[in-house]
Every structure is written in structure tokens, then in C-alpha cells.
Design a protein around this motif. Structure first.
Motif, PDB file in Angstrom:
ATOM      1  N   LYS A 697     -36.272 -29.939  56.674  1.00  0.00           N
ATOM      2  CA  LYS A 697     -35.508 -30.800  55.773  1.00  0.00           C
ATOM      3  C   LYS A 697     -35.671 -30.334  54.326  1.00  0.00           C
ATOM      4  O   LYS A 697     -36.768 -30.056  53.875  1.00  0.00           O
ATOM      5  CB  LYS A 697     -35.998 -32.243  55.899  1.00  0.00           C
ATOM      6  N   GLY A 698     -34.569 -30.249  53.638  1.00  0.00           N
ATOM      7  CA  GLY A 698     -34.604 -29.780  52.266  1.00  0.00           C
ATOM      8  C   GLY A 698     -34.208 -28.326  52.101  1.00  0.00           C
ATOM      9  O   GLY A 698     -34.161 -27.818  50.976  1.00  0.00           O
ATOM     10  N   VAL A 699     -33.910 -27.642  53.222  1.00  0.00           N
ATOM     11  CA  VAL A 699     -33.441 -26.255  53.127  1.00  0.00           C
ATOM     12  C   VAL A 699     -32.036 -26.251  52.523  1.00  0.00           C
ATOM     13  O   VAL A 699     -31.152 -27.001  52.953  1.00  0.00           O
ATOM     14  CB  VAL A 699     -33.433 -25.573  54.508  1.00  0.00           C
ATOM     15  N   LEU A 700     -31.823 -25.434  51.532  1.00  0.00           N
ATOM     16  CA  LEU A 700     -30.537 -25.372  50.841  1.00  0.00           C
ATOM     17  C   LEU A 700     -29.644 -24.264  51.384  1.00  0.00           C
ATOM     18  O   LEU A 700     -28.444 -24.453  51.570  1.00  0.00           O
ATOM     19  CB  LEU A 700     -30.762 -25.150  49.340  1.00  0.00           C
ATOM     20  N   ARG A 701     -30.224 -23.103  51.626  1.00  0.00           N
ATOM     21  CA  ARG A 701     -29.424 -21.974  52.109  1.00  0.00           C
ATOM     22  C   ARG A 701     -30.357 -20.907  52.668  1.00  0.00           C
ATOM     23  O   ARG A 701     -31.560 -20.918  52.405  1.00  0.00           O
ATOM     24  CB  ARG A 701     -28.580 -21.382  50.978  1.00  0.00           C
ATOM     25  N   TRP A 702     -29.779 -20.017  53.443  1.00  0.00           N
ATOM     26  CA  TRP A 702     -30.513 -18.854  53.926  1.00  0.00           C
ATOM     27  C   TRP A 702     -29.547 -17.670  53.964  1.00  0.00           C
ATOM     28  O   TRP A 702     -28.328 -17.846  53.979  1.00  0.00           O
ATOM     29  CB  TRP A 702     -31.113 -19.110  55.316  1.00  0.00           C
ATOM     30  N   ALA A 703     -30.099 -16.487  53.933  1.00  0.00           N
ATOM     31  CA  ALA A 703     -29.264 -15.284  53.919  1.00  0.00           C
ATOM     32  C   ALA A 703     -30.016 -14.142  54.572  1.00  0.00           C
ATOM     33  O   ALA A 703     -31.245 -14.047  54.485  1.00  0.00           O
ATOM     34  CB  ALA A 703     -28.883 -14.905  52.488  1.00  0.00           C
ATOM     35  N   ILE A 704     -29.264 -13.277  55.236  1.00  0.00           N
ATOM     36  CA  ILE A 704     -29.826 -12.094  55.885  1.00  0.00           C
ATOM     37  C   ILE A 704     -29.516 -10.875  55.030  1.00  0.00           C
ATOM     38  O   ILE A 704     -28.377 -10.684  54.601  1.00  0.00           O
ATOM     39  CB  ILE A 704     -29.247 -11.921  57.302  1.00  0.00           C
ATOM     40  N   ASP A 705     -30.518 -10.073  54.776  1.00  0.00           N
ATOM     41  CA  ASP A 705     -30.375  -8.841  54.001  1.00  0.00           C
ATOM     42  C   ASP A 705     -30.687  -7.668  54.919  1.00  0.00           C
ATOM     43  O   ASP A 705     -31.848  -7.410  55.236  1.00  0.00           O
ATOM     44  CB  ASP A 705     -31.336  -8.865  52.795  1.00  0.00           C
ATOM     45  N   VAL A 706     -29.655  -6.965  55.352  1.00  0.00           N
ATOM     46  CA  VAL A 706     -29.821  -5.811  56.227  1.00  0.00           C
ATOM     47  C   VAL A 706     -30.089  -4.575  55.378  1.00  0.00           C
ATOM     48  O   VAL A 706     -29.448  -4.363  54.351  1.00  0.00           O
ATOM     49  CB  VAL A 706     -28.569  -5.609  57.100  1.00  0.00           C
ATOM     50  N   ASP A 707     -31.039  -3.758  55.809  1.00  0.00           N
ATOM     51  CA  ASP A 707     -31.460  -2.567  55.060  1.00  0.00           C
ATOM     52  C   ASP A 707     -31.890  -2.947  53.643  1.00  0.00           C
ATOM     53  O   ASP A 707     -31.351  -2.438  52.654  1.00  0.00           O
ATOM     54  CB  ASP A 707     -30.344  -1.521  54.994  1.00  0.00           C
ATOM     55  N   PRO A 708     -32.865  -3.846  53.498  1.00  0.00           N
ATOM     56  CA  PRO A 708     -33.263  -4.292  52.154  1.00  0.00           C
ATOM     57  C   PRO A 708     -33.856  -3.144  51.346  1.00  0.00           C
ATOM     58  O   PRO A 708     -34.502  -2.248  51.892  1.00  0.00           O
ATOM     59  CB  PRO A 708     -34.319  -5.367  52.443  1.00  0.00           C
ATOM     60  N   GLN A 709     -33.656  -3.200  50.041  1.00  0.00           N
ATOM     61  CA  GLN A 709     -34.175  -2.176  49.144  1.00  0.00           C
ATOM     62  C   GLN A 709     -35.434  -2.614  48.417  1.00  0.00           C
ATOM     63  O   GLN A 709     -36.071  -1.809  47.733  1.00  0.00           O
ATOM     64  CB  GLN A 709     -33.106  -1.799  48.125  1.00  0.00           C
ATOM     65  N   ALA A 710     -35.796  -3.878  48.548  1.00  0.00           N
ATOM     66  CA  ALA A 710     -37.014  -4.385  47.908  1.00  0.00           C
ATOM     67  C   ALA A 710     -37.618  -5.454  48.798  1.00  0.00           C
ATOM     68  O   ALA A 710     -36.897  -6.301  49.332  1.00  0.00           O
ATOM     69  CB  ALA A 710     -36.715  -4.953  46.527  1.00  0.00           C
TER      70      ALA A 710
END
Length: 711
Positions: A697-710
Motif C-alpha cells: 500500500k502506498g506504491v505510486l509507480r514501478w518501471a522496468i529498465d532493461v540493459d541498465p547503465q547505472a
């Protein structure tokens, strides 16, 4: 019509029209109480049978004035959405100029007439139109002569160009700084456009501050072809005009930053990616795509169903990314090498300054300071690199331990002395500098650490008694995101540097690449050690690239250096002079450095020998952000590809809180790219379900970063 993922409406919506509409057609459609821009997409097997009358709403307007976006462009958008785990609508619609979303069909038709009229008047007058006050437009008369004759190619340049034209593979141009890579780009574009009267070329640079310089060179060389730019520094009207000129084929050459990879270029035959190693090619928001990697895919997609190598890719760098270097080593890319500088100029000699042996609290080592003064007296210039803007990273009270923390982030507010503010570089919060410590009232609060503002001030003070060649005081110029904020200030300050108005250039990494300074004979890095022991495994690669690129700004004019009789030098102040990175740097030996780094990566099974994705969650509390990721990981045990993956526990991000939002991340590794992609595609649903759990509860958003650079 495609829709974004966050809308909750599914991947596409169905509308009806009185006639069939070709895929790629732009339309305006009703959505709730609004009218929005839509893009007609393929819908195999779609049938309207069974729909009640009025159940499918009607298309309101069709943008017939411009051609539909072609199959190759739609294929690029589809691939990017699929690979980077975003919805098709997020990628496809975000790739269009923002102003296009607000136009009615008749407004667009009027704009196209104005552009056509400007193109016609330019043909009569023999110059290019000023599209939306941007100094870019449609081609002038084909019979107009180019403004300048190209220089003669060096033997290395000629061989590189010949090999590139004879091979269909993506090419990696590995050329030392000052070896003339830009001239190879120019010749490749020139030969293409002369051979094919319809062909278009896309040339990408990593940052906006490099675009005006490259644009000037292309305009000077190609006066009779349309040259337009595409980057975030343009106004919305300029971006739309340039996009339309490229989409209609009137602009034969498009220069831009990473967003340009999604430009509509129906006759695209060549993609050039300059400084291909630069992290700026990887987007850090929205669809976190890599423009460099998409360039490889786009060229392949444009060539499908046509002759091999119909669309070519040329990647260029003095310090290639390890991914591209390995691809060239195993033969997947064609490697082109240019190890010599144009004119036979020498590469800078490395001088390491052991800070353990320098006076306490010294800003610049005495020997370095003396060398800078001597060069200024001879009419030479020096460049000092410090990749930290502001006056100081933090203000502190040594009586009670108070620090200038941002109230909204888990980071310090940076002290900017020029306007007496404390600014957070993460959320933008700004506050006046307090007269006394807010906690204990101590009047003696002091800056800790050093930024470019302070370095500029200190160098000016240390060189106050020195004189330049004309007898005047030494002049110091600072270039960073703060000093170049005003429109046109970057170009003006760079022009002053090129004309010799300044003797010492101080700046962040924006001064380290792409600039062709002719009088710089000394480059110094005053705080390089941060990249030696950082937690991110890519930090040494980035540090080596930054130092080698910075060194490349020195000694670029061989005749000037010879006339001065000066040794071209790279000074690096470090507390760890024995570090192996400096041994490779001293020899300007990128292959040796790359071999050592790739060996370490292979032993640790890190990219490019494995594949990664980061899943980031933002929530009101850190517990909720981590709970979402851990719950989704537990629910994903039976998903496709899971046996080939390692899912690490969720942890806080390095900057844990930004703008009062807590952030966490989870790293996923795999030895199989298909397995990773299959898992991520199936895992989206589990992430969505985990968000509804009480723990998250309280999660605002999530995102997947494929091949992250950092990481």
C-alpha cells in the motif's frame, strides 16, 4: 489506436471510419470527454461483427495532409515497446512532436503550406528557409554549390571509408581523439546523398551542447541539401517543423540527440552514432531505451526486404563501449581503426600528481599551477576538469554537525555562491543560505568539498599575479549547466574560448568531448578518484573514457603545438597513482584497458557476458516499495525463463528518497537474453497484482529498465 500502459485501457482501442485507413495514419479521436491524437495500427483478424451500433466511436479527423508513418518506423516502435517492456502507445506517441498532439487537421495543413512556401522562396533566393526561426529547413536549389571544398582525406580516413562502404555489417570506427572521425562521417553522408537523390541520413550526438557545432559543419559542407536538427533544446514549433521536413523527405540530413532515433525518415539509408559509448544515449525516464542499440535494430529493420546493407550504421568513438568493442572483436561488427591524429599531432603525455606528497589543502599542485601560468604567458590555453557543479557539495556546521540536507531528498543541497542559494540537484528545491546554523546558531558554517564555481574562483585567485601573452591578467571561463543556462550563452562562451579570449577553461564533463579547441595544450583532472572505487561496475569504464576524451581536447592543432614547442600534457591529481587504470591511460591504450575490463566482466559473468534488468519501485514508504518487488519476485517463481534468472532482494536506491518519494530497486540477471525477455513480459502482471497487496500500500509507480547503465 495505440494507448499507454498507465491508462488501463489495454494496448489499443477500436474506432470506426467511413473508409479504410492505412496503418500509420495519424488521426484525432474522442477519448472520454477529450479529443486526442491517435495512430492507426495493424489489427490482424479484427472484426467489427457483433458490435452494437454506436459501441465503437468514430474517428473525428484524419491527417491526410502528411503520409502515414511507414512499416519500418512502426516496426521500430513495436520492437522498442516489446524489448523495453513498455506499452506500444507510450513509445509510438511519445516519439511524435508534442505540438502535433494539439493540432487539428486543418491547422496542420496550413503549417505544411507555410513550410512548402518557405521552401519555394528559398529555391528562388538560393538559400534555405528559416523554419520556425530555427535556421533549418527544406533544401535549397540543387544546383547551388557547397560552401566549402572538403579537405583531403588522410590514408587512414580513406581506408576506413573504403572498408565501411564495402561491408554490410554495422561498423565501429575506433579512432583516437583528433583522428578525424567527423570527416569520415561527412564523407559517408556525402557519398550516399550524391549516389541516391532520395536518400536520408541520421547523425546522432550524445548531448545538446555538441549539436550546434556539428550542425554548423554540416551546413557549411552541405548547403544544397536540407539539414535539420532534433533535440530538446528546440521550441515545440521548431521540433514540429523539423520533424515534418524529415517525414516528407525534404530534409535529407537529420542531426539530433537520442530522441532522433525515432524520427520519421522514410528514405533512411545511413545512421551515424558519434561518441557511441556515451551514457546519454540511454534514456532514464519513460521507455528507458538505448538509442545506440535501437540504431542497430533500425538499420536492420530498414534493410528487410531490400538489398543487404540498404541502411548502414556507423558507430564512432575513441573509447567505445565494452559491448560494442566485444561485438567488433568477435566479428559481429566491422572494426575500423584510425590510431593517428590528423597532421601527426602527438597525444598528451600523462603526468600523475600524487596528492599524498602535496601541501595540505592545496587546490592545484604547485607544479601544475606553474605550468598553467607558463602556457598562458605563451598564448596557450589550459582546461581543468571537475565533474561537480556548484560552489560546494554541502554546507556544514562543525560545532553541531548540521549539514545542508535537502528536506525532500536523501541528498545534500548544493551550495551555489553566485546567488547565495542551497539547491538540490535531484528535486530542484532551492533555499537561501542561512546566516547561522539552523540547529545551534553557530555563525561559522562552511562549505565542504569543491565544485566548479569554487574552482573557478580559486584558480583566478592563485593566478592573480600571472599574465597572459598580451600582458593582461589571466582570464578564467567556467562552463557547466549553470553558466550556460541562458539561451545562446553556450555558443557565445565557446566562441570566446576558440578566439583566445580566455586562458583557462574550467568545467564539468560537458567540456570533455566533441569540442575542437585549437590552442589547448594542457588538460588537468583534479578529482578523478571517485570513479576508481565506485559501487557501479561500469565506473572505471566511464572514468577511463572521460579522462581519455578530456585529454583529446589538448594538442589538436599540430602546427600550433609545433610552433610553440610545447609538450602536450594530461595532468591527473590522484591519491592512488599506482592504480592499474592509470597505466593504460599513460599509453592511451584503450585496447589494453578494454581487455582487462572484459576479462573481469567475464569472470564475474557481468555484461556483455550476461544480461540485466532493473525493476524500480516508488512509494510513500521504503517498506512498501521493497514489498512490491519482493512479493512480485515470489509470485514469479513459475514464470517462463525463471530457471535462467537470478533475482536479487530489493534494496534502497543509492539516492533513496527524491521529492519525498521513497525508491527501491531489484536487480535481475540472466545468461540468456530470450529467457530474460520472456520472464519480464510475463512478470508485468505479477507486478500489477502485487501492487494491490496490503504490504505494498502506498506504491505510486514501478518501471522496468532493461540493459541498465547505472546500478
Amino acid at each position: 489506436m495505440t494507448t499507454p500502459a498507465y491508462s488501463g485501457l489495454g494496448p489499443a482501442l477500436t474506432y470506426v471510419h467511413e473508409r479504410p485507413l492505412e496503418p500509420g495514419t495519424l488521426v484525432r479521436v474522442p477519448l472520454g470527454q477529450r479529443e486526442v491524437l491517435g495512430l492507426v495500427w495493424e489489427a490482424p483478424g479484427l472484426s467489427l461483427e457483433g458490435l452494437e451500433p454506436g459501441q465503437a466511436r468514430a474517428v473525428l479527423q484524419v491527417f491526410d495532409a502528411i503520409p502515414p508513418l511507414d512499416a519500418a518506423w512502426r516496426g521500430l516502435a513495436s520492437f522498442a515497446a516489446r524489448y523495453y517492456q513498455r506499452s506500444l502507445g507510450e513509445v509510438a506517441l511519445a516519439a511524435l512532436p508534442p505540438q502535433l498532439r494539439d493540432l487539428q487537421a486543418e491547422q496542420l495543413a496550413r503549417k505544411l503550406k507555410r513550410l512548402a512556401k518557405a521552401a519555394g522562396s528559398s529555391t528562388k533566393g538560393g538559400h534555405q528557409p528559416d523554419a520556425a526561426n530555427s535556421n533549418a529547413g527544406a533544401p535549397a536549389a540543387e544546383s547551388a554549390a557547397d560552401n566549402s571544398a572538403p579537405p583531403e582525406l588522410s590514408p587512414e580516413q580513406a581506408v576506413a571509408l573504403q572498408r565501411f562502404q564495402a561491408d554490410d555489417r554495422p561498423a565501429l570506427l575506433f579512432g583516437t581523439t583528433g583522428s578525424g572521425k567527423t570527416e569520415v562521417y561527412l564523407r559517408a553522408v556525402q557519398e550516399l546523398l550524391e549516389q541516391d537523390p532520395q536518400a536520408q541520413a541520421l547523425v546522432m550526438v550524445p548531448e545538446i551542447n555538441l549539436t550546434p557545432q556539428l550542425e554548423a559543419r554540416f551546413r557549411e559542407r552541405f548547403a544544397r541539401w536540407g539539414v535539420v536538427a532534433l533535440h530538446s533544446g528546440l521550441t515545440p514549433a521548431q521540433r514540429l517543423d523539423h520533424w515534418l521536413l524529415a517525414h516528407q523527405g525534404r530534409a535529407r540530413i537529420l542531426l539530433g540527440t537520442r530522441m532522433a532515433i525515432f524520427a520519421s525518415l522514410p528514405q533512411l539509408r545511413l545512421i551515424v552514432v558519434d561518441e557511441e559509448h556515451d551514457p546519454s544515449y540511454k534514456s532514464q525516464e519513460g521507455a528507458r531505451y538505448s538509442a545506440r542499440d535501437l540504431a542497430i535494430y533500425r538499420a536492420k529493420r530498414e534493410s528487410e526486404g531490400r538489398s543487404p546493407g540498404h541502411c548502414r550504421v556507423l558507430l564512432g568513438s575513441a573509447t567505445p563501449s565494452l559491448e560494442s568493442w566485444r561485438a567488433a572483436e568477435i566479428g559481429r561488427y566491422l572494426k575500423l581503426e584510425m590510431p593517428q591524429r590528423i597532421g601527426g599531432g602527438a597525444l598528451p603525455r600523462l603526468r600523475l600528481v600524487n596528492m599524498n606528497h602535496q601541501p595540505k589543502q592545496c587546490v592545484l599542485a604547485p607544479a601544475l599551477l606553474e605550468s598553467i601560468a607558463e602556457r598562458a604567458a605563451r598564448g596557450e590555453q589550459s582546461m581543468i576538469l571537475l565533474n561537480r557543479r556548484g560552489y560546494a557539495p554541502v554546507l556544514a556546521c562543525h560545532a553541531c554537525g548540521w549539514k545542508s540536507d535537502c528536506p525532500h531528498c536523501s541528498a545534500h543541497a548544493v551550495f551555489h555562491k553566485i546567488d547565495r542559494t542551497l539547491r538540490c540537484h535531484h528535486c530542484g528545491h532551492s533555499a537561501r543560505v542561512p546566516y547561522a546554523c539552523p540547529d545551534c546558531g553557530n555563525l561559522d558554517i562552511a562549505p565542504v568539498g569543491r565544485g566548479t564555481e569554487q574552482l573557478e574562483e580559486q584558480i583566478a585567485g592563485l593566478l592573480a599575479d600571472a599574465r597572459r601573452a598580451d600582458g593582461g591578467p589571466i582570464r578564467v571561463l567556467r562552463l557547466d549547466a549553470d553558466s550556460t543556462r541562458a539561451k545562446g550563452s553556450l555558443e557565445q562562451q565557446l566562441a570566446g574560448m576558440h578566439e583566445g579570449e580566455f586562458d583557462v577553461l574550467v568545467g564539468t564533463q560537458m567540456i570533455a568531448k566533441g569540442h575542437d579547441f585549437r590552442r589547448i595544450t594542457l588538460v588537468a583532472s583534479v578529482n578523478a578518484d571517485g570513479g576508481l572505487f565506485a559501487s557501479d561496475y561500469r565506473a572505471p569504464e566511464r572514468l577511463f573514457a572521460l579522462l581519455l576524451q578530456a585529454a583529446g581536447r589538448a594538442g589538436r592543432d599540430a602546427s600550433f603545438v609545433a610552433s610553440q614547442g610545447t609538450a602536450v600534457e594530461l595532468w591527473v591529481q590522484t591519491w592512488y597513482p599506482e592504480h592499474p587504470l592509470f597505466a593504460a591511460l599513460a599509453q592511451h591504450d584503450y585496447p589494453a584497458f578494454a581487455a582487462q575490463q572484459l576479462q573481469e566482466r567475464e569472470e564475474a559473468l557481468m555484461p556483455p557476458y550476461s544480461f540485466q534488468a532493473l525493476v524500480r519501485a516508488e512509494a510513500r514508504t521504503q517498506e512498501a516499495a521493497q514489498a512490491l518487488l519482493n512479493l512480485a519476485a515470489q509470485a514469479g517463481e513459475a514464470l517462463p525463463g525463471r530457471e535462467h534468472l537470478t533475482l536479487y532482494p530489493a534494496v534502497p536506491m543509492a539516492i533513496q528518497r527524491v521529492a519525498n518519494i521513497e525508491r527501491a530497486q531489484m536487480l535481475i540477471e540472466s545468461d540468456s537474453r530470450p529467457a530474460l525477455q520472456a520472464f519480464l513480459a510475463a512478470w508485468q502482471e505479477q507486478l500489477q497484482l502485487a501492487r494491490s497487496r496490503p504490504e505494498a500500500k502506498g506504491v505510486l509507480r514501478w518501471a522496468i529498465d532493461v540493459d541498465p547503465q547505472a546500478i
